[in-house]
Design a protein around this motif. Structure first.
Motif, PDB file in Angstrom:
ATOM      1  N   ILE A  90       0.819  -1.210   0.000  1.00 13.92           N
ATOM      2  CA  ILE A  90       0.000   0.000   0.000  1.00 13.92           C
ATOM      3  C   ILE A  90       0.859   1.269   0.000  1.00 13.92           C
ATOM      4  CG2 ILE A  90      -0.221   0.254   2.510  1.00 13.92           C
ATOM      5  CD1 ILE A  90      -3.186   0.967   2.029  1.00 13.92           C
ATOM      6  N   VAL A  91       2.098   1.160   0.488  1.00 13.38           N
ATOM      7  CA  VAL A  91       2.969   2.339   0.550  1.00 13.38           C
ATOM      8  C   VAL A  91       3.842   2.475  -0.692  1.00 13.38           C
ATOM      9  CG1 VAL A  91       3.039   2.391   3.066  1.00 13.38           C
ATOM     10  CG2 VAL A  91       4.742   1.050   1.822  1.00 13.38           C
ATOM     11  N   THR A  92       3.615   1.632  -1.697  1.00  8.82           N
ATOM     12  CA  THR A  92       4.457   1.651  -2.897  1.00  8.82           C
ATOM     13  C   THR A  92       4.456   3.025  -3.555  1.00  8.82           C
ATOM     14  OG1 THR A  92       4.046  -0.699  -3.293  1.00  8.82           O
ATOM     15  CG2 THR A  92       4.859   0.594  -5.143  1.00  8.82           C
ATOM     16  N   SER A  93       3.283   3.609  -3.720  1.00 16.13           N
ATOM     17  CA  SER A  93       3.215   4.899  -4.405  1.00 16.13           C
ATOM     18  C   SER A  93       3.925   5.990  -3.612  1.00 16.13           C
ATOM     19  CB  SER A  93       1.749   5.293  -4.635  1.00 16.13           C
ATOM     20  OG  SER A  93       1.062   5.371  -3.386  1.00 16.13           O
ATOM     21  N   SER A  94       3.801   5.969  -2.261  1.00 14.47           N
ATOM     22  CA  SER A  94       4.477   6.978  -1.433  1.00 14.47           C
ATOM     23  C   SER A  94       5.989   6.842  -1.542  1.00 14.47           C
ATOM     24  CB  SER A  94       4.041   6.839   0.032  1.00 14.47           C
ATOM     25  OG  SER A  94       2.657   7.056   0.164  1.00 14.47           O
ATOM     26  N   LEU A  95       6.463   5.579  -1.519  1.00 13.09           N
ATOM     27  CA  LEU A  95       7.904   5.351  -1.610  1.00 13.09           C
ATOM     28  C   LEU A  95       8.425   5.717  -2.993  1.00 13.09           C
ATOM     29  CD1 LEU A  95       8.193   1.944   0.313  1.00 13.09           C
ATOM     30  CD2 LEU A  95       8.970   4.181   1.091  1.00 13.09           C
ATOM     31  N   THR A  96       7.645   5.409  -4.040  1.00 11.04           N
ATOM     32  CA  THR A  96       8.061   5.760  -5.404  1.00 11.04           C
ATOM     33  C   THR A  96       8.157   7.274  -5.559  1.00 11.04           C
ATOM     34  OG1 THR A  96       6.945   3.775  -6.206  1.00 11.04           O
ATOM     35  CG2 THR A  96       7.544   5.420  -7.851  1.00 11.04           C
ATOM     36  N   LYS A  97       7.216   7.973  -4.940  1.00 11.90           N
ATOM     37  CA  LYS A  97       7.229   9.439  -4.993  1.00 11.90           C
ATOM     38  C   LYS A  97       8.477   9.993  -4.306  1.00 11.90           C
ATOM     39  CE  LYS A  97       4.494  13.456  -3.589  1.00 11.90           C
ATOM     40  NZ  LYS A  97       3.269  13.914  -2.869  1.00 11.90           N
ATOM     41  N   ASP A  98       8.823   9.416  -3.111  1.00 12.66           N
ATOM     42  CA  ASP A  98      10.033   9.863  -2.413  1.00 12.66           C
ATOM     43  C   ASP A  98      11.295   9.508  -3.191  1.00 12.66           C
ATOM     44  OD1 ASP A  98       8.499  10.884  -0.427  1.00 12.66           O
ATOM     45  OD2 ASP A  98       8.909   9.309   1.037  1.00 12.66           O
ATOM     46  N   MET A  99      11.244   8.346  -3.854  1.00 12.84           N
ATOM     47  CA  MET A  99      12.415   7.844  -4.585  1.00 12.84           C
ATOM     48  C   MET A  99      12.753   8.748  -5.764  1.00 12.84           C
ATOM     49  SD  MET A  99      12.494   4.176  -6.500  1.00 12.84           S
ATOM     50  CE  MET A  99      13.680   3.740  -7.749  1.00 12.84           C
ATOM     51  N   THR A 100      11.732   9.318  -6.370  1.00 11.46           N
ATOM     52  CA  THR A 100      11.949  10.156  -7.561  1.00 11.46           C
ATOM     53  C   THR A 100      11.778  11.639  -7.260  1.00 11.46           C
ATOM     54  OG1 THR A 100       9.611   9.869  -8.147  1.00 11.46           O
ATOM     55  CG2 THR A 100      11.202   8.343  -9.128  1.00 11.46           C
TER      56      THR A 100
END
Length: 884
Positions: A106-116
């Motif tokens: 569920i946190v994939t999108s949040s982590l992807t946003k932080d990653m990029t």
């Protein structure tokens, strides 16, 4: 600046005393986790709660899936906060709870946003957390981001991506292989850590392709700017060298040797360390590495001096001559302010020094022994132990040094190491016996360790009577009887009895002391004193040998099982000790110490409890087979299985021989190395030798790929007691079924019969004899008596030395050397070998072989006068005839 400010806040938190509580309650922490849902978010409070959660998980507290999921979902609300400290803690908790909580994606999108995103301090940790929660099916969705991160200009991001790639490759290697171009680009960067991590990923991708690994080393060896990457490449080169078996002419070895001239001290040491640890390295190949280590010995940096002397210490074990050139530098390190370096320097000098330098080294060691910890003192004692084996004539100086160390303060392990070393010197060098025992006697006068006191008393009882003046040790033993606690008093009574059983001159005085001990307050002491007193009063050497000087040679586990079986089946017939399996003689402790001294390893400090031996396990397995259940107790099993096939053949078969009173069982361990075949009804057909009667087979029902199966063949031994040897031809017979290599399932139910020829199995005299240790061989010799003695003289023309003759006689007869007679004194032209064993049927066998080295026409040979004593005349003749 934001990150710097967050670090300052961390420092303030530490100073304010907000640490981890000593006791963390799971229920309380999970209750506190609800704070994450509050608005506004309190970053400092949430950081403390997340810290408690991490602490609880790392302390081994188990969270259920429901508990972890609830805490995880509450934690996702914290992404709303922009606090750096809090975000870093959230990333850590995601990684820790990824394998416990459900629906973590569920946190994939949040982590992807932080990653990029643009916040650099978020990107690296976000990549690590994202890769932790990503499985194989989701990996393709972030593949584009990972490729970009690998070649990112920010080193922290690139390193995070590379390390995450390494972890992902364990379950998705094919996906990571597609990133090889990006990883290759990262390997050419100027940042030392990124280059190091990129090289690690490249090697992992290509490690199964030998040619690709060779190209990798050749391409990068001159382009690396990172010393870490260079060290890693040296290790890769060494692994390739080991797999290919290359030598000095290999380009890999040339690269490692060239690295000795690198500008980085780290790389230079790694190259030197790699060279000295290569297998089959020669002295010439060692020389450059030793020269570099010698230079490091005089370095102003303590870490370099420590690394150099520690490595030289290891080299000195196998190549002492190569380290001799460094002795002057090592002697300068004896006075080093770092005691670890000084200790290693001393132990290295002890391994490389000559006999003339021993006294000087002992004086130098004495000067700093009080300044080092017990741990390093034990290392020094271990080095002195190896020196004892190297220079036996220096036993007086070494024993004096060790006795001085015994008088100093120290813990149990330190004292134990010294005592064991002194005992080793006594056992290995007869000339040191009197001096060594005297030092140990002085030690037990003020010894506070029960186990050491009993160990020394046991040694006194065994070795003391053999000295020129055994009477001088009685006083020390008597003091233990009147001054010590029960365990030591009991050991002292036993030791005293052994003096009485050996010396008629001391017997009257010893009987008086035993009479007094019969009034002791402790049951064990009284029982021992009473038993030994009445045995000694009989004044019979046979009784003394059987009940005092030589103990029971039976397997403890076997004795327990035999007694239990006897109680289950009541009988008027008394229990017979001959039905109990003989104790298998293990490798002598002194031999283990020799190996340890030679390899630099430590002998196990704590004695292992009694456990089932290999023969006990065999006996239990055979008793479970109905065909063998009534064969009686197992007498002896082969020490090692004999291979009946060559290495690399389609089937491998080895044989173990099991001897019973009237039967022999051949156990064949079979392995099928063909993955497209299933073998069924496997057995080994054994051609009957003269006098041996075939009884039955126990086939192996199925033999699948690479799984060991066992089949047995039972023979009855000949009626003639003298017929004990034979040669048995063997053929492996089975039914072959073709099968699917992947599933192992046969293609059809029908197969075809086939067979495979094996090597012959030899049954020798040694297979009928079990080794038995007789601590007092002379007493046992008199106990057996000359009634069944056989004596003969033999010329061992094929043997050119006493050492070779002793080795072959021991191996052929299968008996136990006693009183350390398996060692031939240097420069001697004659020797007496004493052997003891039990022949099948429970007959004691003793052998005395007098060997003489003679030279005729310039060719040395050995003459042997063999005397065999046994409780059975036929057994004596069998043993004597076998030698001929």
């Amino acid at each position: 600046m934001k990150m710097l400010g967050s670090f300052r806040k961390d420092k303030k938190d530490e100073e304010s005393g907000s640490g981890i509580p000593s006791v963390v309650e799971k229920a309380q922490i999970l209750q506190e986790a609800r704070t994450f849902n509050e608005t506004p978010i309190n970053p400092r409070k949430c950081v403390q709660i997340l810290t408690k959660i991490l602490y609880m998980i790392n302390q081994g507290e188990t969270l259920s899936a429901r508990e972890a999921t609830e805490a995880f979902f509450a934690m996702t609300k914290l992404f709303q906060s922009k606090d750096n400290n809090l975000r870093r803690m959230v990333y850590l908790c995601i990684k820790e709870m990824a394998s416990i909580a459900e629906d973590v994606i569920i946190v994939t999108s949040s982590l992807t946003k932080d990653m990029t995103g643009k916040e650099d301090s978020y990107r690296g940790p976000a990549i690590r957390a994202l890769c932790k929660i990503t499985d194989h099916s989701m990996l393709q969705s972030i593949e584009r981001y990972m490729k970009q991160a690998i070649v990112d200009k920010l080193p922290s991001v690139a390193s995070a991506a590379l390390l995450s790639s390494l972890h992902l490759s364990k379950h998705s290697p094919e996906v990571v292989k597609r990133w090889v171009n990006e990883v290759q680009e990262a390997a050419n960067t100027d940042n030392i850590m990124v280059q190091y991590h990129a090289l690690g990923v490249l090697y992992y991708i290509k490690k199964n392709d030998v040619l690709a690994v060779n190209k990798l080393v050749s391409k990068l060896k001159s382009n690396l700017k990172s010393p870490y990457a260079h060290c890693f490449l040296i290790r890769v080169a060494c692994k390739v060298l080991e797999e290919e078996g290359g030598g000095r002419e290999s380009p890999m070895f040339a690269f490692v040797e060239q690295s000795l001239r690198h500008k980085s001290e780290m790389v230079i040491y790694e190259a030197a360390h790699a060279i000295v640890n290569m297998k089959f390295i020669t002295a010439a190949e060692l020389a450059p590495a030793v020269s570099v280590l010698q230079l490091f010995c005089s370095s102003p940096k303590p870490v370099l001096r420590f690394a150099a002397v520690k490595t030289l210490n290891r080299v000195a074990i196998s190549h002492p001559a190569a380290v001799t050139a460094c002795n002057l530098d090592l002697e300068n390190l004896i006075t080093d302010s770092n005691r670890s370096i000084a200790t290693l320097a001393i132990t290295t000098l002890l391994k490389t020094g000559n006999e003339g330098s021993v006294d000087r080294l002992m004086k130098q060691i004495t000067g700093f022994m009080n300044e080092i910890s017990d741990e390093f003192k034990i290392v020094v004692v271990s080095a002195v132990n190896s020196l004892c084996h190297k220079f036996p004539r220096k036993h007086a100086a070494l024993l004096s040094f060790l006795s001085n160390m015994l008088r100093e303060e120290g813990g149990f392990e330190y004292k134990r190491a010294i005592v064991e070393t002194v005992i080793t010197i006594i056992e290995e060098n007869v000339e040191a016996r009197d001096t060594g025992l005297s030092h140990l006697c002085e030690f037990i006068e003020d010894c506070e360790h029960t186990s050491l006191a009993t160990r020394i008393l046991h040694l006194l009882g065994r070795e003391g009577p053999k000295t020129a003046t055994p009477a001088k040790f009685i006083r020390f033993i008597y003091n233990r009887i009147i001054l010590e606690h029960p365990a030591v008093r009991s050991a002292a009574v036993t030791s005293l009895a052994k003096f009485g059983g050996t010396s008629d001159e001391l017997l009257p005085n010893i009987l008086i002391i035993l009479q007094r001990a019969m009034l002791d307050a402790d049951d064990e002491v009284r029982d021992r004193a009473t038993f030994y007193y009445h045995v000694l009063c009989q004044r019979q050497k046979a009784l003394n040998s059987a009940y005092i000087l030589n103990g029971l040679n039976v397997s403890i586990i076997g004795l327990e099982k035999a007694l239990h079986q006897y109680t289950l089946e009541p009988s008027e017939k008394p229990f017979d000790l001959r039905t109990v399996p003989i104790e298998i003689q293990q490798v002598a402790e002194s031999a283990l110490k020799k190996v340890a001294a030679a390899t630099g390893d430590q002998v196990s400090k704590t004695p292992e409890p009694a456990k089932a031996t290999r023969q006990d396990i065999y006996a239990e397995q055979l008793a479970a087979i109905p065909e063998f259940a009534r064969l009686g107790p197992l007498f002896r099993s082969s020490t090692m299985p004999k291979e009946l096939t060559e290495t690399g053949t389609e089937y491998t078969v080895s044989c173990v021989k099991h001897l019973f009173q009237g039967h022999i069982v051949f156990q064949f361990n079979c392995v099928n190395t063909l993955n497209d075949q299933l073998l069924e009804r496997c057995r080994v057909k054994v051609e009957t030798a003269d006098g041996f009667e075939f009884v039955c087979f126990v086939p192996c029902p199925k033999l699948v790929y690479q799984v060991t199966g066992t089949t047995y063949t039972l023979f009855k031994l000949p009626e003639d007691p003298g017929a004990v040897t034979g040669t048995f031809g063997c053929t492996f017979q089975f039914i072959v079924k073709d099968c699917d290599p992947n599933t192992g399932e046969p293609d059809d139910d029908e197969g075809y019969e086939d067979e495979y020829q094996l090597e012959d199995v030899e049954l020798s005299v040694g297979d009928h004899v079990q080794k038995v240790m007789k601590p007092n061989f002379g007493a046992s010799w008199e106990e057996v008596g000359p009634e069944c003695e056989v004596e003969d003289t033999y010329a061992l023309a094929t043997m050119s030395s006493l050492e070779e003759a002793v080795t072959n006689i021991v191996q052929f007869m299968g008996m136990q050397p006693c009183e350390r007679t398996e060692k031939v004194a240097e420069g001697k032209s004659s020797h007496t070998l004493l052997l003891a064993g039990v022949f099948r049927g429970g007959h004691d066998v003793l052998v005395r072989a007098k060997l003489a080295l003679v030279t005729a026409d310039g060719d040395p040979s050995v003459t042997m006068q063999l005397t065999v004593r046994s409780t059975d005349q036929i057994v004596s003749e069998i043993i004597a005839t076998a030698a001929g």
